[in-house]
Design an enzyme around this catalytic site. Sequence first.
Site, PDB file in Angstrom:
ATOM      1  N   CYS A  44      86.632  40.602  -7.772  1.00  0.00           N
ATOM      2  CA  CYS A  44      85.795  41.814  -7.785  1.00  0.00           C
ATOM      3  C   CYS A  44      86.659  43.071  -7.757  1.00  0.00           C
ATOM      4  O   CYS A  44      86.296  44.068  -7.123  1.00  0.00           O
ATOM      5  CB  CYS A  44      84.806  41.810  -6.625  1.00  0.00           C
ATOM      6  SG  CYS A  44      83.532  40.552  -6.766  1.00  0.00           S
ATOM      7  N   HIS A  84      87.549  47.071  -4.002  1.00  0.00           N
ATOM      8  CA  HIS A  84      86.563  46.071  -4.399  1.00  0.00           C
ATOM      9  C   HIS A  84      85.437  46.802  -5.128  1.00  0.00           C
ATOM     10  O   HIS A  84      85.176  47.977  -4.886  1.00  0.00           O
ATOM     11  CB  HIS A  84      86.034  45.387  -3.133  1.00  0.00           C
ATOM     12  CG  HIS A  84      85.146  44.223  -3.344  1.00  0.00           C
ATOM     13  ND1 HIS A  84      83.810  44.353  -3.678  1.00  0.00           N
ATOM     14  CD2 HIS A  84      85.374  42.881  -3.226  1.00  0.00           C
ATOM     15  CE1 HIS A  84      83.274  43.154  -3.761  1.00  0.00           C
ATOM     16  NE2 HIS A  84      84.185  42.239  -3.505  1.00  0.00           N
ATOM     17  N   LYS A 119      82.931  37.469   7.159  1.00  0.00           N
ATOM     18  CA  LYS A 119      84.387  37.479   7.053  1.00  0.00           C
ATOM     19  C   LYS A 119      85.046  37.562   8.430  1.00  0.00           C
ATOM     20  O   LYS A 119      86.268  37.633   8.542  1.00  0.00           O
ATOM     21  CB  LYS A 119      84.839  38.661   6.186  1.00  0.00           C
ATOM     22  CG  LYS A 119      84.360  38.577   4.733  1.00  0.00           C
ATOM     23  CD  LYS A 119      84.850  39.762   3.919  1.00  0.00           C
ATOM     24  CE  LYS A 119      84.195  39.838   2.551  1.00  0.00           C
ATOM     25  NZ  LYS A 119      84.630  38.770   1.647  1.00  0.00           N
ATOM     26  N   ASP A 160      86.289  50.752   3.946  1.00  0.00           N
ATOM     27  CA  ASP A 160      85.853  49.371   3.750  1.00  0.00           C
ATOM     28  C   ASP A 160      86.776  48.493   4.590  1.00  0.00           C
ATOM     29  O   ASP A 160      87.919  48.237   4.220  1.00  0.00           O
ATOM     30  CB  ASP A 160      85.955  49.014   2.261  1.00  0.00           C
ATOM     31  CG  ASP A 160      85.704  47.535   1.990  1.00  0.00           C
ATOM     32  OD1 ASP A 160      85.491  46.764   2.939  1.00  0.00           O
ATOM     33  OD2 ASP A 160      85.725  47.152   0.796  1.00  0.00           O
ATOM     34  N   GLN A 169      88.011  43.253   5.030  1.00  0.00           N
ATOM     35  CA  GLN A 169      89.141  42.331   5.135  1.00  0.00           C
ATOM     36  C   GLN A 169      89.938  42.535   6.415  1.00  0.00           C
ATOM     37  O   GLN A 169      90.577  41.606   6.907  1.00  0.00           O
ATOM     38  CB  GLN A 169      90.065  42.503   3.919  1.00  0.00           C
ATOM     39  CG  GLN A 169      89.432  42.182   2.594  1.00  0.00           C
ATOM     40  CD  GLN A 169      89.058  40.716   2.458  1.00  0.00           C
ATOM     41  OE1 GLN A 169      89.751  39.831   2.943  1.00  0.00           O
ATOM     42  NE2 GLN A 169      87.937  40.450   1.808  1.00  0.00           N
TER      43      GLN A 169
END
Length: 590
Positions: A379, A136, A239, A213, A216
């Site tokens: 993104c 991203h 999220k 990261d 998700q």
Amino acid sequence: MSASLKSKRDTIAAPPGLLNVRGDFPIFEQPMRGRPLVYLDSGASTQKPQVVIDAVGDYYEKHHANIHRGNYELSVEATALYEQAREKVARFLNAKESCEIIFTRGTTESINLVASSLGRLLLKPGDEIIVSTLEHHSNIVPWQLACEQYGAVLKVIPINDAGELILDEYRKLLSPRTRIVAVTHLSNALGSVIDIAHITKLAHGVGAVVLVDGAQWVAHHPTDVQSLDVDFYAFSGHKLYGPTGIGVLYGKRAWLEEMPPYQGGGDMIRQVTFAKTTYADLPNKFEAGTPHIAGAVGLGTAIDYLQKQGLDKVARHEEVLLKYLERRLHEVPGLRIIGQAKHQSGCISFVLENPYQAAYDVGLRLDVDGIAVRTGHHCCMPLMDRLGINATIRASLGVYNTSHDIDVLVESLKTLRQERSSQPAISLQMGNDFNFPEASATSPETAAEQLIDEFSFLDDWADRYQYIIDLGNKLPAFPESERIEANRVHGCQSTVYLSARKRPGTMDTLDFIAESDADIVKGLIAILQRLFAGQKASAILVFDIDGFLEKLGLDKHLALTRRNGLASMIQRIKSLAQAIESACVGCVKC
């Protein structure tokens, strides 16, 4: 809830063995476009269960005060709730200590914090930072900024056509110059799952620091930062069924203690003098100013909610639905799934080809049926470039989704394909000699009045959307010879070309013709042609386009990216009009 809507919703149930928690989320009690909401955009942001909404409201109603420094009861209560949330996050990630949990505004701020503070600590000219093609923008741009500031070099792990990291190439990139490896745990665009433990082991082998990261990942599977041995792990509350504006950075104590603060201000200091400031212990050192207390409380409640369901059950629920989604998508003619890694989770991205339909058009058409999906580059523009596509349609899953949601999506896609197949093919081939459209009215204002009158007979967005599509289908053909870079309108999510001229035999009349690969954009071009084609440059320049779009109702239904694209087209037309006007004013014949 109305009886008619309730009767429709009663048919929405999970198959045996799957979670059945849709009723915990109040947003599904209201219709969308007159239909039960089918929400397949959890990768962008999850919906909130009632317990999270109640927890945030309860905090503001009964417990709100600023934290840490107050010695009165409300402040003590608020501080306790805030720190309890930190402890919940620490247990959720299996952090060694709660002080390794830093509250931020989200994944983006967490990554920027590390890029800034760790960069100041570690980086010097010639050092290398490794990211992957799957990242991203939030896990690319902060590292580019760090490279620019400290003279480091950004290296990129390539992927194969299935959307998997090529680990042999990763090994080749690692060297004694590698200082930081920053990768996603789960691709937001393709759903590819990354073997973080293996990535980390190889990085640590050359002395590199690893940031993950996890935006998700965390909502779909259990996360154990100690087992993964990562140095930093970031995620966003929104999220994870929690509030917006709250996020987490996990960092190993040794690194957090050594790193300089990211921001200065209240609550992150030990002592301040004009000569020198010393900093507070962890985690306060990285939490300057008044934090998002209610957000932390809501995030803690969201974690409680997920753990009550059981993350193993959540993972199983979504695994079954993902396989069902993939199987059913194969029924849609011309649909191609983008990225098919061996290990996937959370989402599937796809495009519609033969005949081609722009992703944005598909998203708008699905919205008419009450279906929410994400369209665009997600993104992840470098990833889209690698795959050779502009955008995809992404369906991403959450705990509240059911097989019925997938059935509704697939049937809507099939209908959409049937509608496209029934449209006659329009040839875009023309010679160099072509006709520009004539003016539709005596002035842009008159043309605007006519359009507003036409749209006033359309009752809802579905009717207006279809009318815009119909307008686009009547666009004059665009000549192949004019598809050149000079005519490309940048800033649009779709591919747009616009060719213009000053009309021969006139002093200040603008002719133009344009095209797009997106149906909705073709419709917007048709509206702009109705307004401006064949009109005097001076009239174009003074026309109130914003007021017109508001009266037409388009400002309420176009996403920001599409409004930006429309603005880019308008700016190109007005720039051309300005050039004609300037030439006219300077002409001795005027």
